[in-house]
Write a protein that holds these residues in place. Structure first.
Motif, mmCIF file in Angstrom:
data_model
loop_
_atom_site.group_PDB
_atom_site.id
_atom_site.type_symbol
_atom_site.label_atom_id
_atom_site.label_comp_id
_atom_site.label_asym_id
_atom_site.label_seq_id
_atom_site.Cartn_x
_atom_site.Cartn_y
_atom_site.Cartn_z
ATOM 1 N N PRO A 42 0.830 -1.219 0.000
ATOM 2 C CA PRO A 42 0.000 0.000 0.000
ATOM 3 C C PRO A 42 0.859 1.260 0.000
ATOM 4 N N ILE A 43 0.369 2.294 -0.700
ATOM 5 C CA ILE A 43 1.133 3.527 -0.829
ATOM 6 C C ILE A 43 1.441 4.140 0.532
ATOM 7 N N TYR A 48 5.511 5.686 4.408
ATOM 8 C CA TYR A 48 6.001 5.569 5.779
ATOM 9 C C TYR A 48 7.456 5.100 5.797
ATOM 10 N N LEU A 49 7.769 4.113 4.961
ATOM 11 C CA LEU A 49 9.137 3.582 4.920
ATOM 12 C C LEU A 49 10.131 4.627 4.423
ATOM 13 N N ASP A 50 9.674 5.534 3.547
ATOM 14 C CA ASP A 50 10.542 6.606 3.031
ATOM 15 C C ASP A 50 10.423 7.886 3.850
ATOM 16 N N ASN A 51 9.663 7.811 4.944
ATOM 17 C CA ASN A 51 9.456 8.964 5.831
ATOM 18 C C ASN A 51 8.916 10.172 5.051
ATOM 19 N N ILE A 52 7.911 9.910 4.215
ATOM 20 C CA ILE A 52 7.235 10.974 3.471
ATOM 21 C C ILE A 52 5.881 11.218 4.138
ATOM 22 N N LYS A 53 5.679 12.408 4.620
ATOM 23 C CA LYS A 53 4.453 12.732 5.353
ATOM 24 C C LYS A 53 3.440 13.389 4.412
ATOM 25 N N ILE A 54 2.160 13.078 4.641
ATOM 26 C CA ILE A 54 1.075 13.611 3.814
ATOM 27 C C ILE A 54 0.210 14.556 4.626
ATOM 28 N N LEU A 55 -0.158 15.648 3.998
ATOM 29 C CA LEU A 55 -1.106 16.575 4.613
ATOM 30 C C LEU A 55 -2.458 15.886 4.741
ATOM 31 N N LEU A 201 9.324 10.804 -8.028
ATOM 32 C CA LEU A 201 9.400 12.249 -7.895
ATOM 33 C C LEU A 201 9.368 12.709 -6.441
ATOM 34 N N LEU A 202 8.922 11.835 -5.540
ATOM 35 C CA LEU A 202 8.877 12.192 -4.125
ATOM 36 C C LEU A 202 10.145 11.719 -3.430
ATOM 37 N N LYS A 203 10.839 12.644 -2.805
ATOM 38 C CA LYS A 203 12.111 12.322 -2.151
ATOM 39 C C LYS A 203 11.868 11.869 -0.709
ATOM 40 N N PRO A 204 12.703 10.936 -0.209
ATOM 41 C CA PRO A 204 12.590 10.522 1.189
ATOM 42 C C PRO A 204 12.716 11.714 2.135
ATOM 43 N N ASP A 205 12.076 11.621 3.286
ATOM 44 C CA ASP A 205 12.136 12.648 4.338
ATOM 45 C C ASP A 205 11.497 13.965 3.915
ATOM 46 N N SER A 206 10.574 13.907 2.947
ATOM 47 C CA SER A 206 9.869 15.123 2.527
ATOM 48 C C SER A 206 8.462 15.139 3.111
ATOM 49 N N LYS A 207 7.774 16.269 2.920
ATOM 50 C CA LYS A 207 6.450 16.434 3.502
ATOM 51 C C LYS A 207 5.544 17.133 2.495
ATOM 52 N N ILE A 208 4.398 16.541 2.222
ATOM 53 C CA ILE A 208 3.416 17.155 1.334
ATOM 54 C C ILE A 208 2.603 18.150 2.157
ATOM 55 N N LEU A 234 2.204 20.455 -3.436
ATOM 56 C CA LEU A 234 3.402 21.166 -3.000
ATOM 57 C C LEU A 234 4.129 20.325 -1.952
ATOM 58 N N VAL A 235 5.419 20.111 -2.187
ATOM 59 C CA VAL A 235 6.221 19.234 -1.330
ATOM 60 C C VAL A 235 7.360 20.025 -0.694
ATOM 61 N N GLU A 236 7.502 19.885 0.627
ATOM 62 C CA GLU A 236 8.621 20.515 1.345
ATOM 63 C C GLU A 236 9.712 19.480 1.571
ATOM 64 N N LEU A 237 10.924 19.800 1.120
ATOM 65 C CA LEU A 237 12.043 18.878 1.253
ATOM 66 C C LEU A 237 12.709 19.029 2.610
ATOM 67 N N LEU A 238 13.635 18.112 2.888
ATOM 68 C CA LEU A 238 14.296 18.087 4.188
ATOM 69 C C LEU A 238 15.054 19.377 4.465
#
Length: 267
Positions: A42-43, A48-55, A201-208, A234-238
């Motif tokens: 599941p996405i 979660y494994l790439d530490n990408i947070k979603i709004l 296109l989504l980098k690890p440790d980023s936040k949407i 819009l994605v905020e990087l580390l």
């Protein structure tokens, strides 16, 4: 030489070889199947494994229309109604204005209020970006309360001076912006995020940090243009910088929209 005995030995050897090759094939097949299972993760787990947070948002839009509009050609009559402005018209559809007396921007007399009062169809624009360093702001035309992203025929750029006074602007307009055809079922914002992830296109440790529905140019003819519902993400990087992405909300294509040129499709 006993040919029958030799033949039997060959049969045994080939049988062992076949068993070995079959075993090798099955092992590799099973490995590929296991990889397939991992790809079906599941996405939410992948993020979660790439530490990408979603709004978190509950403002999901399920349906929207395509939209069409026509390029506006400025007339002498509407230009004459603009007070306190020196006007130049480029190619009949781009207006360049300079205020004879700059207008002070205050908490009461906001930028949006001045635009509504001083600009032709000013209430049809929404603020997209404010550049404090260069003392300018970009506004995009709206339809159905949603922005039309980076279309050169539906944009307003305003400028102010060091005294925080509005000094001029450049404007283009689309007329007759209206729903086109029938309502389309849209990808959810999570599905749009999945398309970005699948395209690496989504980098690890980023936040949407922002997800909005607007419109991007689907087809452009001489005077008429058609726009597709589009997710802006819009994605905020580390390191604190941001990256923006656009996904066609009907077809699921990831779209690259250059700021000053025609858009292209990534997928």
């Amino acid at each position: 030489m006993d040919w029958n005995k030799t033949k039997t030995i060959f049969i045994i050897v080939f049988s062992i070889l076949n068993v070995f090759l079959l075993s090798l094939y099955l092992n590799r097949y099973n490995e590929s199947q296991q990889i397939g299972v991992r790809n079906d993760t599941p996405i939410e787990e992948k993020l979660y494994l790439d530490n990408i947070k979603i709004l978190e948002t509950d403002n999901e839009v399920k349906e929207a229309f395509y939209v069409s509009g026509n390029v506006h050609n400025f007339s002498l009559e509407e230009i004459e109604e603009l007070d306190n402005q020196t006007i130049e018209i480029s190619a009949s559809y781009k207006l360049v204005s300079t205020f004879k007396e700059p207008i002070k921007i205050t908490d009461e007399n906001t930028l949006e209020k001045i635009v509504q009062e001083q600009v032709i169809q000013g209430s049809s624009y929404g603020v997209w970006e404010i550049d404090e360093e260069n003392k300018s702001a970009i506004l995009f035309q709206q339809v159905n309360k949603r922005l039309v992203y980076y279309n050169t025929n539906a944009k307003l750029v305003v400028h102010w001076n060091a005294e925080n006074e509005l000094i001029g602007y450049e404007q283009t307009i689309l007329d007759d912006l209206e729903d086109y055809n029938v309502a389309q079922k849209l990808l959810t914002h999570v599905q749009a995020i999945t398309r970005l992830y699948d395209n690496s296109l989504l980098k690890p440790d980023s936040k949407i940090i922002e997800i909005d529905l607007g419109y991007s140019t689907l087809a452009q003819f001489t005077e008429t243009q058609v726009f597709a519902p589009t997710w802006h993400i819009l994605v905020e990087l580390l390191d604190g910088t941001t990256e923006e992405y656009f996904v066609n909300a009907v077809e699921g294509r990831v779209i690259k929209i250059p700021k000053e040129t025609e858009q292209t499709v990534v997928e």
